[in-house]
Scaffold this motif. Structure first.
Motif, PDB file in Angstrom:
ATOM      1  N   VAL A 141       8.663  25.706  27.739  1.00 57.61           N
ATOM      2  CA  VAL A 141       9.354  25.668  26.443  1.00 57.61           C
ATOM      3  C   VAL A 141       8.358  25.435  25.311  1.00 57.61           C
ATOM      4  O   VAL A 141       7.265  24.917  25.515  1.00 57.61           O
ATOM      5  N   SER A 142       8.767  25.827  24.103  1.00 57.52           N
ATOM      6  CA  SER A 142       7.872  25.702  22.941  1.00 57.52           C
ATOM      7  C   SER A 142       7.824  24.292  22.391  1.00 57.52           C
ATOM      8  O   SER A 142       6.824  23.875  21.804  1.00 57.52           O
ATOM      9  N   ASP A 143       8.902  23.516  22.556  1.00 58.96           N
ATOM     10  CA  ASP A 143       8.968  22.146  22.027  1.00 58.96           C
ATOM     11  C   ASP A 143       9.548  21.239  23.107  1.00 58.96           C
ATOM     12  O   ASP A 143      10.766  21.028  23.164  1.00 58.96           O
ATOM     13  N   PRO A 144       8.699  20.684  23.977  1.00 60.49           N
ATOM     14  CA  PRO A 144       9.197  19.868  25.083  1.00 60.49           C
ATOM     15  C   PRO A 144      10.065  18.689  24.640  1.00 60.49           C
ATOM     16  O   PRO A 144      11.072  18.397  25.288  1.00 60.49           O
ATOM     17  N   LEU A 145       9.694  18.021  23.543  1.00 58.52           N
ATOM     18  CA  LEU A 145      10.472  16.856  23.108  1.00 58.52           C
ATOM     19  C   LEU A 145      11.881  17.269  22.675  1.00 58.52           C
ATOM     20  O   LEU A 145      12.867  16.622  23.050  1.00 58.52           O
ATOM     21  N   ALA A 146      11.985  18.337  21.903  1.00 59.47           N
ATOM     22  CA  ALA A 146      13.306  18.800  21.473  1.00 59.47           C
ATOM     23  C   ALA A 146      14.144  19.226  22.676  1.00 59.47           C
ATOM     24  O   ALA A 146      15.352  18.955  22.740  1.00 59.47           O
ATOM     25  N   TYR A 147      13.490  19.875  23.613  1.00 56.71           N
ATOM     26  CA  TYR A 147      14.187  20.327  24.821  1.00 56.71           C
ATOM     27  C   TYR A 147      14.690  19.143  25.644  1.00 56.71           C
ATOM     28  O   TYR A 147      15.860  19.112  26.075  1.00 56.71           O
TER      29      TYR A 147
END
Length: 248
Positions: A141-147
């Motif tokens: 994923v491009s943004d692990p924290l958001a995911y």
């Protein structure tokens, strides 16, 4: 003009059935996942049984639990969860995986809710689960924290999040990229980006930032002599898995 009562094209269904057979062929292109799957299932079922006080020797021990499998692919994890009695939603951002998974579930006599969607979309819709399985996805994923924050939102209070990924070090580069993609050709070249691999410490930090409480981690270790995978409490050098909880 009145629409035909049955608009199913048998030739299209045949295509999906052929792909489903390939997904589920233990000697085919998905052989690595089939090899790893017993080890993954051992960890997943043990963690779920422990957290929700279920007896794995009972009939349908996960009955009453709602489980989300993010990045479900052809259903290699979703189907065993359904067989154990859980209500399962399988979600994948790759649209072509969903008809394949649906066909195989139907062939297996299983009812699984497969959807072409994302964790964020499910979270925005207010979906809630007892367990979120997040296996080999976070490194893509491009943004692990958001995911991971979306995964936390999808959990009921006290819910269990199981997340596996690949460590980032010299060994993982040699094993997961050079070994798996170049030497063994288990995966197409370019499947993984080593720079997006995540160390266990980084993942624990991301899980905590996302509002989850990490409670366990184990390594998935491949033995080239026995040609099999096993769990390790100490060796997290390449593949590893974590369990975390959403505060009640």
């Amino acid at each position: 003009m009145q629409a035909p009562q049955n608009s199913v094209d048998p030739s299209e269904i045949a295509k999906f059935e052929a792909m489903a057979a390939e997904w589920w062929d233990p000697s085919g292109k998905f052989k690595p996942l089939h090899m790893l799957n017993p080890c993954r299932l051992d960890y997943i079922t043990t963690q779920i049984a422990g957290e929700f006080d279920r007896d794995l020797t009972a009939q349908a021990p996960f009955r009453g639990l709602r489980i989300l499998d993010i990045g479900c692919g052809g259903g290699l994890l979703a189907e065993p969860m359904a067989r154990l009695g859980a209500g399962v939603v399988g979600a994948d951002a790759a649209e072509r995986n969903i008809p394949v998974a649906r066909v195989h579930a139907a062939q297996s006599g299983l009812e699984i809710d497969y959807r072409h969607t994302t964790a964020e979309t499910l979270a925005d819709a207010g979906e809630q689960f007892d367990v979120v399985l997040n296996m080999e996805v976070v490194e893509h994923v491009s943004d692990p924290l958001a995911y991971l924050t979306a995964c936390r939102t999808l959990l009921k209070p006290g819910g269990l999040h199981i997340c596996s990924t690949i460590n980032r070090n010299a060994k993982s580069y040699m094993v997961a990229i050079v070994g798996a993609e170049v030497v063994m050709r288990w995966l197409p070249k370019g499947t993984h980006d080593w720079s997006k691999f995540i160390t266990p410490e980084e993942l624990y930090d991301l899980l905590s930032q996302a509002g989850l409480t990490p409670v366990d981690r184990k390594g998935f270790v491949f033995n080239p002599v026995t040609w099999s995978w096993s769990l390790s409490a100490r060796d997290l050098s390449v593949n590893y898995v974590t369990a975390s909880l959403k505060p009640a």
